[in-house]
Design an enzyme around this catalytic site. Structure first.
Site, PDB file in Angstrom:
ATOM      1  N   LYS A   1       0.831  -1.209   0.000  1.00 29.07           N
ATOM      2  CA  LYS A   1       0.000   0.000   0.000  1.00 29.07           C
ATOM      3  C   LYS A   1       0.871   1.268   0.000  1.00 29.07           C
ATOM      4  CE  LYS A   1      -3.836  -2.372   2.350  1.00 29.07           C
ATOM      5  NZ  LYS A   1      -4.876  -2.266   3.417  1.00 29.07           N
TER       6      LYS A   1
ATOM      7  N   TYR B   1     -12.268  -2.449  -3.788  1.00 28.22           N
ATOM      8  CA  TYR B   1     -12.811  -2.559  -2.429  1.00 28.22           C
ATOM      9  C   TYR B   1     -14.337  -2.500  -2.402  1.00 28.22           C
ATOM     10  CZ  TYR B   1      -8.277  -2.415  -0.028  1.00 28.22           C
ATOM     11  OH  TYR B   1      -7.025  -2.722   0.472  1.00 28.22           O
TER      12      TYR B   1
ATOM     13  N   ASN C   1      -2.055   0.137   6.679  1.00 26.68           N
ATOM     14  CA  ASN C   1      -1.503  -1.101   7.272  1.00 26.68           C
ATOM     15  C   ASN C   1      -0.606  -1.894   6.310  1.00 26.68           C
ATOM     16  OD1 ASN C   1      -3.487  -2.163   5.674  1.00 26.68           O
ATOM     17  ND2 ASN C   1      -4.605  -3.193   7.316  1.00 26.68           N
TER      18      ASN C   1
ATOM     19  N   HIS D   1      -2.026  -5.373   1.520  1.00 29.44           N
ATOM     20  CA  HIS D   1      -3.298  -6.105   1.371  1.00 29.44           C
ATOM     21  C   HIS D   1      -3.009  -7.546   0.989  1.00 29.44           C
ATOM     22  CE1 HIS D   1      -7.226  -7.416  -0.142  1.00 29.44           C
ATOM     23  NE2 HIS D   1      -6.545  -7.948  -1.156  1.00 29.44           N
TER      24      HIS D   1
ATOM     25  N   GLU E   1      -9.437 -11.197  -7.526  1.00 30.39           N
ATOM     26  CA  GLU E   1      -8.568 -10.025  -7.341  1.00 30.39           C
ATOM     27  C   GLU E   1      -7.398 -10.041  -8.337  1.00 30.39           C
ATOM     28  OE1 GLU E   1      -7.482  -9.851  -3.199  1.00 30.39           O
ATOM     29  OE2 GLU E   1      -9.530  -9.411  -2.570  1.00 30.39           O
TER      30      GLU E   1
HETATM   31  N1  UDP Z   1      -9.744  -0.817   7.305  1.00 32.42           N
HETATM   32  C1  UDP Z   1      -9.835   0.433   7.860  1.00 32.42           C
HETATM   33  N2  UDP Z   1     -10.513   0.568   9.044  1.00 32.42           N
HETATM   34  C2  UDP Z   1     -11.076  -0.481   9.687  1.00 32.42           C
HETATM   35  C3  UDP Z   1     -10.982  -1.750   9.103  1.00 32.42           C
HETATM   36  C4  UDP Z   1     -10.304  -1.892   7.915  1.00 32.42           C
HETATM   37  O1  UDP Z   1      -9.324   1.397   7.326  1.00 32.42           O
HETATM   38  O2  UDP Z   1     -11.670  -0.294  10.747  1.00 32.42           O
HETATM   39  C5  UDP Z   1      -9.049  -0.954   6.026  1.00 32.42           C
HETATM   40  C6  UDP Z   1      -7.664  -1.569   6.215  1.00 32.42           C
HETATM   41  O3  UDP Z   1      -6.755  -0.938   5.303  1.00 32.42           O
HETATM   42  C7  UDP Z   1      -7.882  -3.012   5.813  1.00 32.42           C
HETATM   43  C8  UDP Z   1      -8.938  -2.870   4.703  1.00 32.42           C
HETATM   44  O4  UDP Z   1      -9.766  -1.819   5.166  1.00 32.42           O
HETATM   45  O5  UDP Z   1      -6.699  -3.617   5.375  1.00 32.42           O
HETATM   46  C9  UDP Z   1      -9.763  -4.091   4.465  1.00 32.42           C
HETATM   47  O6  UDP Z   1     -10.325  -4.536   5.684  1.00 32.42           O
HETATM   48  P1  UDP Z   1     -10.337  -6.077   6.066  1.00 32.42           P
HETATM   49  O7  UDP Z   1     -11.201  -6.237   7.285  1.00 32.42           O
HETATM   50  O8  UDP Z   1     -10.694  -6.886   4.856  1.00 32.42           O
HETATM   51  O9  UDP Z   1      -8.829  -6.357   6.518  1.00 32.42           O
HETATM   52  P2  UDP Z   1      -7.627  -7.168   5.863  1.00 32.42           P
HETATM   53  O10 UDP Z   1      -8.235  -8.336   5.147  1.00 32.42           O
HETATM   54  O11 UDP Z   1      -6.925  -6.216   4.929  1.00 32.42           O
HETATM   55  O12 UDP Z   1      -6.753  -7.563   7.010  1.00 32.42           O
END
Ligand code: UDP
Length: 141
Positions: A11, A51, A114, A117, A128
């Site tokens: 990211k 997304y 974070n 992805h 994807e």
């Molecule tokens: N995210 C966010 N706030 C939240 C939860 C998720 O900004 O409270 C963002 C974060 O970048 C995350 C992405 O949305 O990686 C997708 O969320 P998911 O729950 O699918 O997490 P991941 O699979 O990436 O661990």
């Protein structure tokens, strides 16, 4: 165990920190092969489409804004159990909860920025991967 493919995106926060190589080394050291790779600036439409599953979530607009805030590096990883292996390398979504030594614990600053992805299932990975790469640009070996 099955050989799988997964979609991984470094990211904008991690690209800005100049840790692309360090993250690639973790993939390779875990036995995952990089079989497609590109550095790109996502458009608003690219990020919203990718997304779309999170469209109704409160963080959707901020997530899209973040994902277009700078270039990302998108790769397809291949290896035994690649989907789970990659997710294990990433650690928990919130870096504050991510296990020591994981990519998010080491390189991420917050739950929204974070670092990387990773697809969460083989089925989602296939969709994807197709979203970002023509099959002719994926080089299994
Ligand atoms: N995210 C966010 N706030 C939240 C939860 C998720 O900004 O409270 C963002 C974060 O970048 C995350 C992405 O949305 O990686 C997708 O969320 P998911 O729950 O699918 O997490 P991941 O699979 O990436 O661990």
């Amino acid at each position: 165990m099955a050989v799988e493919r997964t979609l991984s995106i470094i990211k904008p926060d991690a690209v800005a920190k100049n840790v692309i190589g360090k993250i690639y080394t973790r993939f390779e050291d875990a036995g995952l092969k990089i079989i497609a790779s590109k550095l790109v600036q996502l458009s608003q439409a690219d990020a919203e489409g990718f997304y779309a599953v999170h469209k109704a979530r409160p963080f959707f607009a901020d997530l899209v804004k973040f994902m277009v805030s700078g270039p990302v590096v998108i790769q397809v990883l291949e290896g035994e159990n690649a989907v789970l292996k990659h997710r294990d390398l990433l650690g928990a979504t919130n870096p504050k909860e991510a296990a020591a030594g994981t990519i998010r614990a080491d390189f991420a600053d917050s739950i929204d920025a974070n670092a990387v992805h990773g697809s969460d299932s083989a089925e989602n990975a296939a969709n994807e991967i197709a979203y970002f790469f023509a099959s002719s640009n994926v080089y299994s070996r």
